[in-house]
Structure formats: structure tokens, C-alpha cells
Design a protein around this motif. Sequence first.
Motif, PDB file in Angstrom:
ATOM      1  N   ARG A 157       0.839  -1.202   0.000  1.00 36.09           N
ATOM      2  CA  ARG A 157       0.000   0.000   0.000  1.00 36.09           C
ATOM      3  C   ARG A 157       0.874   1.252   0.000  1.00 36.09           C
ATOM      4  O   ARG A 157       0.591   2.232  -0.705  1.00 36.09           O
ATOM      5  CB  ARG A 157      -0.923  -0.005   1.232  1.00 36.09           C
ATOM      6  CG  ARG A 157      -1.718   1.287   1.431  1.00 36.09           C
ATOM      7  CD  ARG A 157      -2.705   1.508   0.300  1.00 36.09           C
ATOM      8  NE  ARG A 157      -3.415   2.781   0.449  1.00 36.09           N
ATOM      9  CZ  ARG A 157      -3.016   3.923  -0.107  1.00 36.09           C
ATOM     10  NH1 ARG A 157      -1.890   3.963  -0.832  1.00 36.09           N
ATOM     11  NH2 ARG A 157      -3.739   5.023   0.058  1.00 36.09           N
ATOM     12  N   GLY A 162      -0.132   7.790  -2.850  1.00 38.16           N
ATOM     13  CA  GLY A 162      -1.403   8.494  -2.929  1.00 38.16           C
ATOM     14  C   GLY A 162      -1.920   8.913  -1.570  1.00 38.16           C
ATOM     15  O   GLY A 162      -1.258   8.737  -0.536  1.00 38.16           O
ATOM     16  N   GLU A 163      -3.112   9.481  -1.578  1.00 35.35           N
ATOM     17  CA  GLU A 163      -3.745   9.924  -0.338  1.00 35.35           C
ATOM     18  C   GLU A 163      -4.467   8.771   0.347  1.00 35.35           C
ATOM     19  O   GLU A 163      -4.781   7.749  -0.276  1.00 35.35           O
ATOM     20  CB  GLU A 163      -4.755  11.038  -0.647  1.00 35.35           C
ATOM     21  CG  GLU A 163      -4.156  12.267  -1.315  1.00 35.35           C
ATOM     22  CD  GLU A 163      -3.176  12.987  -0.403  1.00 35.35           C
ATOM     23  OE1 GLU A 163      -3.429  13.019   0.827  1.00 35.35           O
ATOM     24  OE2 GLU A 163      -2.171  13.517  -0.906  1.00 35.35           O
ATOM     25  N   LEU A 164      -4.731   8.947   1.631  1.00 32.79           N
ATOM     26  CA  LEU A 164      -5.534   7.960   2.348  1.00 32.79           C
ATOM     27  C   LEU A 164      -6.957   7.941   1.783  1.00 32.79           C
ATOM     28  O   LEU A 164      -7.519   8.983   1.450  1.00 32.79           O
ATOM     29  CB  LEU A 164      -5.596   8.308   3.834  1.00 32.79           C
ATOM     30  CG  LEU A 164      -4.327   8.096   4.668  1.00 32.79           C
ATOM     31  CD1 LEU A 164      -4.530   8.659   6.070  1.00 32.79           C
ATOM     32  CD2 LEU A 164      -3.962   6.621   4.738  1.00 32.79           C
ATOM     33  N   THR A 165      -7.521   6.750   1.677  1.00 33.04           N
ATOM     34  CA  THR A 165      -8.915   6.646   1.254  1.00 33.04           C
ATOM     35  C   THR A 165      -9.814   7.039   2.417  1.00 33.04           C
ATOM     36  O   THR A 165      -9.350   7.161   3.565  1.00 33.04           O
ATOM     37  CB  THR A 165      -9.250   5.209   0.832  1.00 33.04           C
ATOM     38  OG1 THR A 165      -9.150   4.346   1.990  1.00 33.04           O
ATOM     39  CG2 THR A 165      -8.297   4.708  -0.250  1.00 33.04           C
ATOM     40  N   ALA A 166     -11.080   7.196   2.151  1.00 35.86           N
ATOM     41  CA  ALA A 166     -12.027   7.551   3.208  1.00 35.86           C
ATOM     42  C   ALA A 166     -12.037   6.475   4.284  1.00 35.86           C
ATOM     43  O   ALA A 166     -12.095   6.773   5.486  1.00 35.86           O
ATOM     44  CB  ALA A 166     -13.419   7.739   2.611  1.00 35.86           C
ATOM     45  N   LYS A 167     -11.974   5.221   3.866  1.00 33.80           N
ATOM     46  CA  LYS A 167     -11.982   4.115   4.837  1.00 33.80           C
ATOM     47  C   LYS A 167     -10.707   4.115   5.674  1.00 33.80           C
ATOM     48  O   LYS A 167     -10.735   3.895   6.892  1.00 33.80           O
ATOM     49  CB  LYS A 167     -12.126   2.777   4.128  1.00 33.80           C
ATOM     50  CG  LYS A 167     -12.249   1.584   5.088  1.00 33.80           C
ATOM     51  CD  LYS A 167     -12.414   0.276   4.338  1.00 33.80           C
ATOM     52  CE  LYS A 167     -12.670  -0.877   5.303  1.00 33.80           C
ATOM     53  NZ  LYS A 167     -11.680  -0.964   6.392  1.00 33.80           N
ATOM     54  N   GLU A 168      -9.566   4.363   5.036  1.00 36.53           N
ATOM     55  CA  GLU A 168      -8.299   4.410   5.770  1.00 36.53           C
ATOM     56  C   GLU A 168      -8.297   5.545   6.776  1.00 36.53           C
ATOM     57  O   GLU A 168      -7.809   5.388   7.908  1.00 36.53           O
ATOM     58  CB  GLU A 168      -7.142   4.550   4.787  1.00 36.53           C
ATOM     59  CG  GLU A 168      -6.864   3.281   3.994  1.00 36.53           C
ATOM     60  CD  GLU A 168      -5.896   3.493   2.851  1.00 36.53           C
ATOM     61  OE1 GLU A 168      -5.298   2.503   2.376  1.00 36.53           O
ATOM     62  OE2 GLU A 168      -5.736   4.667   2.414  1.00 36.53           O
ATOM     63  N   LYS A 169      -8.838   6.692   6.388  1.00 38.61           N
ATOM     64  CA  LYS A 169      -8.931   7.806   7.334  1.00 38.61           C
ATOM     65  C   LYS A 169      -9.806   7.446   8.528  1.00 38.61           C
ATOM     66  O   LYS A 169      -9.471   7.752   9.669  1.00 38.61           O
ATOM     67  CB  LYS A 169      -9.509   9.037   6.626  1.00 38.61           C
ATOM     68  CG  LYS A 169      -8.543   9.710   5.662  1.00 38.61           C
ATOM     69  CD  LYS A 169      -9.195  10.934   5.016  1.00 38.61           C
ATOM     70  CE  LYS A 169      -8.238  11.601   4.041  1.00 38.61           C
ATOM     71  NZ  LYS A 169      -8.860  12.769   3.378  1.00 38.61           N
ATOM     72  N   TRP A 269      -9.258  -5.251   8.083  1.00 38.09           N
ATOM     73  CA  TRP A 269      -8.487  -4.445   7.134  1.00 38.09           C
ATOM     74  C   TRP A 269      -7.665  -5.342   6.221  1.00 38.09           C
ATOM     75  O   TRP A 269      -7.690  -5.192   4.992  1.00 38.09           O
ATOM     76  CB  TRP A 269      -7.553  -3.494   7.884  1.00 38.09           C
ATOM     77  CG  TRP A 269      -6.638  -2.733   6.975  1.00 38.09           C
ATOM     78  CD1 TRP A 269      -6.909  -1.563   6.330  1.00 38.09           C
ATOM     79  CD2 TRP A 269      -5.310  -3.107   6.563  1.00 38.09           C
ATOM     80  NE1 TRP A 269      -5.836  -1.192   5.556  1.00 38.09           N
ATOM     81  CE2 TRP A 269      -4.846  -2.115   5.672  1.00 38.09           C
ATOM     82  CE3 TRP A 269      -4.480  -4.194   6.863  1.00 38.09           C
ATOM     83  CZ2 TRP A 269      -3.581  -2.169   5.089  1.00 38.09           C
ATOM     84  CZ3 TRP A 269      -3.226  -4.252   6.269  1.00 38.09           C
ATOM     85  CH2 TRP A 269      -2.780  -3.248   5.402  1.00 38.09           C
TER      86      TRP A 269
END
Length: 388
Positions: A157, A162-169, A269
Amino acid sequence: MKKLVSLALCLSLSLFAVARAMKPAQILAVVAKSDQKKSAGKKADGKTLLDDANKALAAMIKAARADNGLDPKTPKNKPFWKSTQLIAKNLKMAKTGLSAKSNDFFKGVTGARQAEEQMKVDWELTDSKNKEVTENGKKLGHAIALLRTDFSKEAARKKAGGELTAKEKADFDKIKAQQKGLLAKIAKLEAGAKKDKALEKGLREMKKQAEHIVKEPVTLDAYIATLYLLDGQIGLIRGYEYYVDKSWRGDYLVLVDWVHTYETSYDEWESSVSYDWALVDTSVDIYEDIAISESVSEEEINSEEAYAEHESFDMSEAEEQEVAAEEDTDEEVASSDGDSMEDASDDEGEDGSDADSGNDAGDDNGGDDDGGNDNSGDDDGGGDDGGD
């Protein structure tokens, strides 16, 4: 210049003697990355590292079994053997998972990393000065750390970027909230640990890690570094359970319960993330001293691991009370001096700033460094055995 000196000191640290006094995000990433830079081009893929870990484990067990002072029937030695057993079981799971290309590979490596951290805590109870055990344990720690951070779903990962996804946040926010709750529990336990210097030290280390995680920025680097850091935190919680007196063992179990809660969400996860198995065949830079000095045959490896995996090291309630009582008055356990599995230079890590720690922990797989590697670890399989 000061920063360069601090980083140079990190070069000497081993994963088996992890720098608990360092800023948490540096613990594995900086140590492994720095050692890789001095490794002069030595490389290995996932299978080779797993084989190296099994060889080091077998050599460590062999040396421990030959030492009468580490008799597994002696109560104070049982915690060390129980965590060693966890490592053996999890490495076996990882080997099976690698062959089948299943999630058991990641679960086994994560479990071995957590159990290895637990073993370092339990080792202090033995009062052993056996250098063969510690040296082979260091090599075991190096191999597991590299497996964990170069051949994990987190590493893949991180490489994707890239940026964190909504789920990762959302997951990161949940972890931070859990750590805030953990800090409240630790504060309550600290009040009862004033007369127990070793346990007080352990709680202080857990607190440092929790405070660091709570302050981490919401970035991909920080998120991945946190997942790795939680491996060590879980190992500390399980390892220090043997230090707790009966009178407030129930209070300490709230920390153990938190471990189970986190593992459940971590499993969710991990199951939701795919993995390109071709990455396992990619060679990465390794430590100069990862190979054990003695020759260990395949037969010996199987024999020593079978011993660790199948022997009973269970403790009675009376034995647990005896170990906790002995630990209360054991100056070596409290000070971690002499032939401890921690390095005397660990305290130097305090020079690193929080900002530097976060960056170091996050740079490894981004292609900026020689090895492109990131290092730390976590648990899954067999965790229940380690602390109860």
C-alpha cells in the motif's frame, strides 16, 4: 551534525534489542533502513528471509535448551519459552501461507513480530547472560522485521502511494480514539505500579507509543508507520502481563482486552486488501549479519521448532504469582542492565524530533533510499497464548 550522530547510533541497534526509548515511528523504519545502507548490496527475497528467520529461531532454541539456567520447568523462564513458542507457531503459519499464497503468510509474519517483541520483555525475567541466545535472537528479529515491512500488505500500500482513502482515514481515526482510551487505562495502572519499577517502565513505554500515535498527522506515511508500531505495543502489553501482581491483575487485563479488539479490526483491514504475490519474489537489501554463524541442518531446524511448538510451557496461577513477586524485587529486570536484550545506546534516540520520526518511518518504500525499505511489525495468529 547532531541529527547525523543520532542516526549513526541507530546503526548499531538490533531489532531484537529494539530502541524503546526512541521516538516510536523510528523504532523499526530507521533501524532497518540504516542497517540496509551499510549492508553492501546483500539481498534476499521473501522466501529467503523466512528461511533465515527459521534458522535463527532454531539456533536460539538450541542454545537455550543447552543452558540449564533456562530450564523451561523453572517458572521465571516459562514466559520466555511461551513467547518463543508463539514465534515458532507463527513462522510455521507464514511458511504454509507463503506456499499457498494465502493471508496466513501475512498473519504469521505479523504474529511472529508481535511475539518477538513480547519475547524481549519476557527475556528480562530469566536473568540469563546467554550470549548465544541473544545473538541468534537479534538475527531472528532482523529477518522478521524485514519480512513484516518489505513483504506485507502495508508495504504494498505504501509503495502504491497516494492519499488515504475515506476508509483508511476512518480506520486511522478509530486507532487514535483507541489510543486515547488506552492512555486513560495506562494512567490508572501507573498509580498501582509505583512500587514495581519494571512494570512502571513498561507502562511508560506503552504510554509514549500511544501519545505518539494520537499526535500523528493524517497521512499515508503516518498511517502505515502506526500499523507497524502497534505490533510492538501489543508485544509489550502481552509481555508485561507476567509482571503484574495478582491484586491488580484484573485491572491490567483491560489492556489485553484492547489487544483483542484491535486485532479484530486489523483482520478486517487485512482481509479487504489484495496483494500482488510477485512482490514476494522481489529481492530487498538485508542486514549484514542476518545469517547465523553456526551451521544448522534442516533436521535440526525441524527438531528445535517442533520442540518449541509442541512442548507445554503453561503456567499455574501459583507460578504466575511467584514470577510477579520475584520480578518486584529483581533489580536487573527493572534496570535492564548487563546482558539485557536492549542496547545501552537506545536512549540516544530521544534526540530525534517527532517530525523527523514520522518522515523516517514513511520514506522507506518511496524510492528515496538505497533499499527502499520500511520496517516494523504486528501479530495475529496465536496471540491469545502469549499473554494469558
